[in-house]
Design an enzyme around this catalytic site. Structure first.
Site, PDB file in Angstrom:
ATOM      1  N   GLY A 198       0.807  -1.216   0.000  1.00 21.13           N
ATOM      2  CA  GLY A 198       0.000   0.000   0.000  1.00 21.13           C
ATOM      3  C   GLY A 198       0.837   1.260   0.000  1.00 21.13           C
ATOM      4  CB  SER A 199       3.057   2.758  -1.390  1.00 20.03           C
ATOM      5  OG  SER A 199       3.074   1.707  -2.338  1.00 20.03           O
ATOM      6  NE  ARG A 200       0.239  10.781  -3.383  1.00 19.34           N
ATOM      7  CZ  ARG A 200      -0.265  11.812  -2.727  1.00 19.34           C
ATOM      8  NH1 ARG A 200      -1.047  11.604  -1.683  1.00 19.34           N
ATOM      9  NH2 ARG A 200       0.011  13.042  -3.095  1.00 19.34           N
TER      10      ARG A 200
END
Length: 241
Positions: A198-200
């Protein structure tokens, strides 16, 4: 009859091989750990083995590393990540990138725990610098994550000037991986890193870039055109990687 069966068997084998997406090597220890845990849990209570195997398969799915066909055009900016386009706005780039204090076009792609997390270069060029900054782990979908969260930023010198690519850790992500190095050339769509769980990714673009995606749109790393620097161009050549 035997010769007729052989092509059919080979065809089935090739179909299965082409359907199964390879797991990135960074995921091997995690998949192995989940599998061993499943065996231990199954020894304690048999139904727990099957629950553990579900998580093992999810882990393999998370670390998948599929081939992508990347448009080879220096005017195009390709998505560096799989996920949802969560922001398109003019903002000042992080100070550690040394891209100046003037606002730049920022396009953000948010990756949830079901997206492929292998990161790819958005444009062809030369890596000028790589800058890591420690920080917190708030939800990467929030705008403040660009300022507060742990991140790793690359500056790439391209035909249209320097661009920034920032890996941002998310709420459950605890490690950013980057195997690129300063002064190395990089191709559009080339793998350069990975963020766990989960990240960006933020892409900062100089003047002249126009968005080619909308908020909420699903982007595919190495394939989706998120922006471009010129509207008049000929046929686009693609490269598989």
């Amino acid at each position: 009859m035997e010769n007729a069966r052989r092509p059919a068997a080979m065809s089935l084998f090739n179909t299965v091989r082409n359907t199964i997406v390879p797991v990135h090597k960074e995921g091997y220890p995690f998949v192995a750990a989940f599998f061993v845990a499943s065996l231990v849990l199954g020894w304690i209570f048999k139904p727990l083995f099957w629950i553990g195997m579900i998580f093992t398969l999810w882990c393999a799915y998370f670390f998948r590393d599929p081939e992508r066909v990347t448009p080879q055009d220096d005017d195009l900016v390709i998505s560096p990540a799989d996920g949802k386009v969560s922001a398109i706005q003019m903002v000042t780039p992080p100070a550690e990138l040394n891209l100046g204090s003037e606002p730049m076009l920022r396009i953000s792609v948010f990756m949830n725990v079901f997206n492929c997390h292998v990161n790819r270069a958005p444009m062809r060029g030369r890596i000028v610098s790589i800058n890591y900054r420690s920080g917190s782990f708030v939800n990467a979908e929030l705008d403040k994550a660009s300022e507060d969260n742990e991140r790793n930023g690359l500056v790439i010198e391209t035909q249209h000037g320097q661009i920034g690519v920032v890996q941002i850790a998310g709420l459950v992500a605890r490690r950013i991986l980057c195997w690129a190095n300063p002064n190395e050339p990089v191709d559009a769509g080339e793998r350069f890193g990975l963020i766990r769980f989960g990240s960006r990714l933020d892409v900062f673009l100089p003047a002249g870039a126009a968005p080619r995606v909308s908020l909420g749109q699903t982007a595919v790393a190495g394939e989706t055109v998120i922006a471009e620097f010129a509207s008049a161009r000929g046929p686009v050549i693609s490269r598989r990687s």
